[in-house]
Each structure stands twice: as structure tokens, then as C-alpha cells.
Design an enzyme around this catalytic site. Structure first.
Site, PDB file in Angstrom:
ATOM      1  N   CYS A  81      -2.848  -0.502  -1.542  1.00 59.13           N
ATOM      2  CA  CYS A  81      -2.172   0.241  -0.476  1.00 59.13           C
ATOM      3  C   CYS A  81      -1.774   1.655  -0.935  1.00 59.13           C
ATOM      4  O   CYS A  81      -2.650   2.496  -1.085  1.00 59.13           O
ATOM      5  CB  CYS A  81      -1.000  -0.575   0.056  1.00 59.13           C
ATOM      6  SG  CYS A  81      -0.539  -0.088   1.728  1.00 59.13           S
ATOM      7  N   HIS A 180      -2.416  -6.249   0.454  1.00 59.50           N
ATOM      8  CA  HIS A 180      -1.443  -6.660  -0.569  1.00 59.50           C
ATOM      9  C   HIS A 180      -1.647  -8.113  -1.002  1.00 59.50           C
ATOM     10  O   HIS A 180      -0.907  -8.992  -0.563  1.00 59.50           O
ATOM     11  CB  HIS A 180      -0.025  -6.565   0.012  1.00 59.50           C
ATOM     12  CG  HIS A 180       0.443  -5.180   0.296  1.00 59.50           C
ATOM     13  ND1 HIS A 180       1.134  -4.421  -0.626  1.00 59.50           N
ATOM     14  CD2 HIS A 180       0.323  -4.413   1.395  1.00 59.50           C
ATOM     15  CE1 HIS A 180       1.425  -3.252  -0.107  1.00 59.50           C
ATOM     16  NE2 HIS A 180       0.945  -3.215   1.133  1.00 59.50           N
ATOM     17  N   GLU A 182      -0.731  -9.457  -3.626  1.00 61.10           N
ATOM     18  CA  GLU A 182       0.446  -9.900  -4.403  1.00 61.10           C
ATOM     19  C   GLU A 182       1.493 -10.575  -3.517  1.00 61.10           C
ATOM     20  O   GLU A 182       2.430 -11.185  -4.026  1.00 61.10           O
ATOM     21  CB  GLU A 182       1.060  -8.713  -5.168  1.00 61.10           C
ATOM     22  CG  GLU A 182       1.845  -7.700  -4.345  1.00 61.10           C
ATOM     23  CD  GLU A 182       0.978  -6.741  -3.531  1.00 61.10           C
ATOM     24  OE1 GLU A 182      -0.262  -6.889  -3.531  1.00 61.10           O
ATOM     25  OE2 GLU A 182       1.550  -5.857  -2.868  1.00 61.10           O
TER      26      GLU A 182
HETATM   27  N1  GLN Z   1       2.045   4.211   4.013  1.00 60.85           N
HETATM   28  C1  GLN Z   1       2.263   4.130   2.609  1.00 60.85           C
HETATM   29  C2  GLN Z   1       1.835   5.393   1.881  1.00 60.85           C
HETATM   30  O1  GLN Z   1       1.458   6.339   2.472  1.00 60.85           O
HETATM   31  C3  GLN Z   1       1.543   2.943   2.008  1.00 60.85           C
HETATM   32  C4  GLN Z   1       2.156   1.649   2.490  1.00 60.85           C
HETATM   33  C5  GLN Z   1       2.134   0.560   1.476  1.00 60.85           C
HETATM   34  O2  GLN Z   1       1.859   0.765   0.290  1.00 60.85           O
HETATM   35  N2  GLN Z   1       2.502  -0.622   1.914  1.00 60.85           N
HETATM   36  O3  GLN Z   1       1.890   5.445   0.702  1.00 60.85           O
END
Ligand code: GLN
Length: 201
Positions: A81, A180, A182
Site C-alpha cells: 500500500c 494488506h 498482514e
Molecule cells: N493512501 C495512503 C498513501 O497515500 C496509503 C494507504 C495505506 O497504506 N493503507 O500513502
């Protein structure tokens, strides 16, 4: 076989969950906040969180150069992410001052799935991971809009409004997912990364 030592960049985000998943997948997992701690690991996870914040903290903690150098030297890194955003060579809808590690030749769009589907879950089949699709959890997630030469697409969303979007990629020793693993208790993706670190170090 000795367990590889894998760090989790512990500046912001869901560090603890990755440490737990890595341990469950057979690694010696440690938080990394300082350059000396980075020196002691064979691989690194960049967790989900907020990429603009992680970018700032990487500079404050003087980790940018050391991480750039380890990536250039072939250290395996897995970004989830916000971590995926940190590994991309190009970020759309980012903040002008955020900077990543230019690791994977790809363009990612931040918060790509839109407000209506801020968070959602979907099955995602990942190449190289057997046993059926992963249950992927997306939280204000990026997607990958373009990949460059040498980037393998490992997984895409198959159903719904985001069908066809790329959400898992690999380039050499660098791995990234929009989602994710995890948070699910399914250790297969972390196991894949632990194997990558084991065969590299
Ligand atoms: N929107 C977040 C970002 O720009 C990422 C979201 C996340 O890691 N759950 O870093």
C-alpha cells in the site's frame, strides 16, 4: 536452514502486523528506524500507512540514502500500500514534496479506488502463490496504472468496478502489493517474500 533477518521500516503505519506475519512465515523480524538497524537486515518491508508521512520521516531519520543504496545493491524489499507508493518511480495524485525510492518502474495512482470504495475486499490470484486467491484488503489503496520494462504483473482485481486493475507487481527483488496481507492471518505472501530473501542472501 537459518531464518533470514527481515526488517520492517518502523517510522509509521502497520509495523506490528508485518512483524507478526514475518515471524509466522519463518523470518527473524525486526523494526528498522536507524541506519545501523538497516545494515543488520537481509530484506525490508515498507508497511502501509501514509506515504507522504513515511517520505518525510525517511528524511528525518536519515534513512533515504542508506535505503537507496541497499536497493541498488539488490536487497529484497516488499512494499504494501503506502509501501508500494514508496517503491514506485512515478506517483499520480501524490503530494509534490513526497519522494520514494525509485525502485519499481511503474506509475501508481494514490488513493486510486475512489471515495465510494475507500476500503474494500476482493479475492486476488497472485502468480507464484499457490493455494487459491488471496483475500485482499484495500484501504485507501493505490493501483498501478503503467508498468515499465522488467516489471512482472503478479496480480489484478478480477471483479467489480476495479476489474483489471494491477495490484501486485515484482521487479527483480522488489515486490509490491496495493493490499494488506498482514491484516488477514494468511501468511502466503509473507512466505513468498521470506523465500525471496532467503534465496538472495
Ligand atoms: N493512501 C495512503 C498513501 O497515500 C496509503 C494507504 C495505506 O497504506 N493503507 O500513502
Amino acid at each position: 536452514m537459518t531464518a533470514p533477518v527481515i526488517g520492517v521500516l518502523a517510522l509509521q503505519g502497520d509495523v506490528r502486523e508485518h512483524l507478526t506475519a514475518l515471524t509466522g512465515a519463518g523470518a527473524q523480524a525486526r523494526p528498522v528506524r536507524r541506519p545501523e538497524e538497516l545494515d543488520a537486515v537481509d530484506g525490508l518491508v515498507i508497511p502501509g500507512g501514509e506515504s507522504t508521512t513515511i517520505s518525510k520521516l525517511v528524511d528525518i531519520f536519515e534513512l533515504r540514502d542508506p535505503i537507496d543504496k541497499r536497493i541498488a545493491a539488490g536487497m529484497p524489499v516488499y512494499g504494501s500500500c503506502a509501501g508500494m507508493i514508496m517503491l514506485a518511480t512515478e506517483v499520480l495524485d501524490g503530494r509534490p514534496d513526497q519522494r520514494g525510492f525509485d525502485g519499481i518502474a511503474m506509475t501508481v495512482r494514490r488513493n486510486a479506488f475512489g471515495r465510494q470504495v475507500d476500503s474494500f475486499e476482493a479475492p486476488v490470484e497472485v502468480d507464484g502463490i499457490g493455494g487459491g486467491p488471496l483475500h485482499a484488503i484495500f484501504i485507501r489503496a493505490p493501483w498501478v496504472e503503467r508498468v515499465g520494462d522488467g516489471v512482472e504483473v503478479l496480480g489484478t482485481v478480477t471483479d467489480g468496478p476495479a476489474a483489471g486493475r494491477i495490484v501486485a507487481v515484482r521487479q527483480g527483488n522488489l515486490l509490491a502489493t496495493s493490499f494488506h496481507p498482514e491484516l488477514t492471518g494468511d501468511l502466503r505472501l509473507h512466505g513468498y517474500f521470506v523465500d525471496l530473501v532467503r534465496t538472495t542472501s
